[in-house]
Design a protein around this motif. Structure first.
Motif, PDB file in Angstrom:
ATOM      1  N   GLN A 115       0.781  -1.457  -0.203  1.00  0.00           N
ATOM      2  CA  GLN A 115      -0.024   0.010   0.050  1.00  0.00           C
ATOM      3  C   GLN A 115       0.862   1.254  -0.020  1.00  0.00           C
ATOM      4  O   GLN A 115       0.633   2.253  -0.671  1.00  0.00           O
ATOM      5  N   GLN A 165      -7.421   1.791   0.151  1.00  0.00           N
ATOM      6  CA  GLN A 165      -8.802   1.489   0.917  1.00  0.00           C
ATOM      7  C   GLN A 165      -8.958   0.119   1.330  1.00  0.00           C
ATOM      8  O   GLN A 165      -9.929  -0.345   2.150  1.00  0.00           O
ATOM      9  N   LYS A 166      -8.278  -0.804   0.834  1.00  0.00           N
ATOM     10  CA  LYS A 166      -8.302  -2.267   1.302  1.00  0.00           C
ATOM     11  C   LYS A 166      -7.900  -2.332   2.504  1.00  0.00           C
ATOM     12  O   LYS A 166      -6.515  -1.838   2.938  1.00  0.00           O
ATOM     13  N   ASN A 167      -8.295  -3.501   3.373  1.00  0.00           N
ATOM     14  CA  ASN A 167      -7.881  -3.497   4.861  1.00  0.00           C
ATOM     15  C   ASN A 167      -6.945  -4.686   4.735  1.00  0.00           C
ATOM     16  O   ASN A 167      -7.242  -5.755   4.394  1.00  0.00           O
ATOM     17  N   LEU A 179      -7.134  -8.642   4.353  1.00  0.00           N
ATOM     18  CA  LEU A 179      -6.569  -9.345   3.221  1.00  0.00           C
ATOM     19  C   LEU A 179      -5.727 -10.443   3.547  1.00  0.00           C
ATOM     20  O   LEU A 179      -5.533 -11.693   2.976  1.00  0.00           O
ATOM     21  N   ALA A 193      -7.881 -10.230  -5.981  1.00  0.00           N
ATOM     22  CA  ALA A 193      -8.434  -9.639  -4.532  1.00  0.00           C
ATOM     23  C   ALA A 193      -7.642  -8.395  -4.060  1.00  0.00           C
ATOM     24  O   ALA A 193      -7.972  -7.405  -3.334  1.00  0.00           O
TER      25      ALA A 193
END
Length: 193
Positions: A141, A149-151, A155, A192
């Motif tokens: 990130q 915005q992905k946790n 993940l 994903a």
């Protein structure tokens, strides 16, 4: 005081191989005697009982899987590191010589839940991988490779779940379908990210 006449690590390694091949319940004390070369009394004196030796074998397996953590700490694109980790799992499962799966996954399916001691050992193993994945994903990130915005923790848990799912799916798949099924899961997991 007498010193032990055997190498503790070698005994645990030998027992781990038996548990890995047969599972906990199907492994007899005689199987462990045969594999380790120790007498029953020596096994009981050194490990208390079969369960104690099994716990030691799971700890040893935890040490052996440290290479997965090391892989995730290597430099390079995080998605590529995750792909390499997942391919390592797929290749392990496709290796026709072993067909044993993951000792931790096997233990989770056979004993975890009602057996607090085994559950705790497995939770530590899975959490270690989860944390390594989370750190790698955070790095991804920071480098703009993984959407901010992905946790990353969610993940990481998803990938740990995927790894264990690959192990189980492999055991339950016909040989001629196994490779494609595992690669399909790997591709969707990478998507994903």
């Amino acid at each position: 005081m007498r010193t032990k006449a055997f190498n503790h690590d070698e005994i645990v390694d030998a027992a781990m191989q038996v548990f890995w091949q047969l599972g906990y319940s199907a492994t007899s004390i005689q199987d462990l005697v045969d594999a380790t070369g120790l007498s029953r009394s020596s096994l009981y004196n050194a490990f208390e009982n079969k369960h104690g030796l099994y716990a030691q074998a799971l700890r040893r397996y935890h040490e052996l899987t440290a290479r997965n953590i090391t892989l995730l700490q290597e430099p390079g694109p995080v998605k590529e590191l995750v792909r390499r980790l997942l391919m390592r799992i797929v290749n392990d499962e496709l290796d026709g010589s072993a067909q044993r799966g993951c000792l931790a996954a096997n233990a989770a399916l056979e004993l975890a839940g009602p057996d607090d001691r085994i559950t705790e050992l497995l939770a530590g193993n899975f959490l270690r991988l989860e944390k390594a994945l989370e750190q790698a994903l955070l790095r991804g990130q920071a480098e703009g490779e993984i959407a901010s915005q992905k946790n990353p923790r969610a993940l990481a848990r998803f990938i740990v779940n995927t790894i264990q799912g690959l192990r189980v799916l492999s055991k339950g798949s016909a040989r001629h379908q196994r490779r494609q099924r595992l690669l399909d899961v790997l591709d969707i997991t990478l998507d994903a990210l």
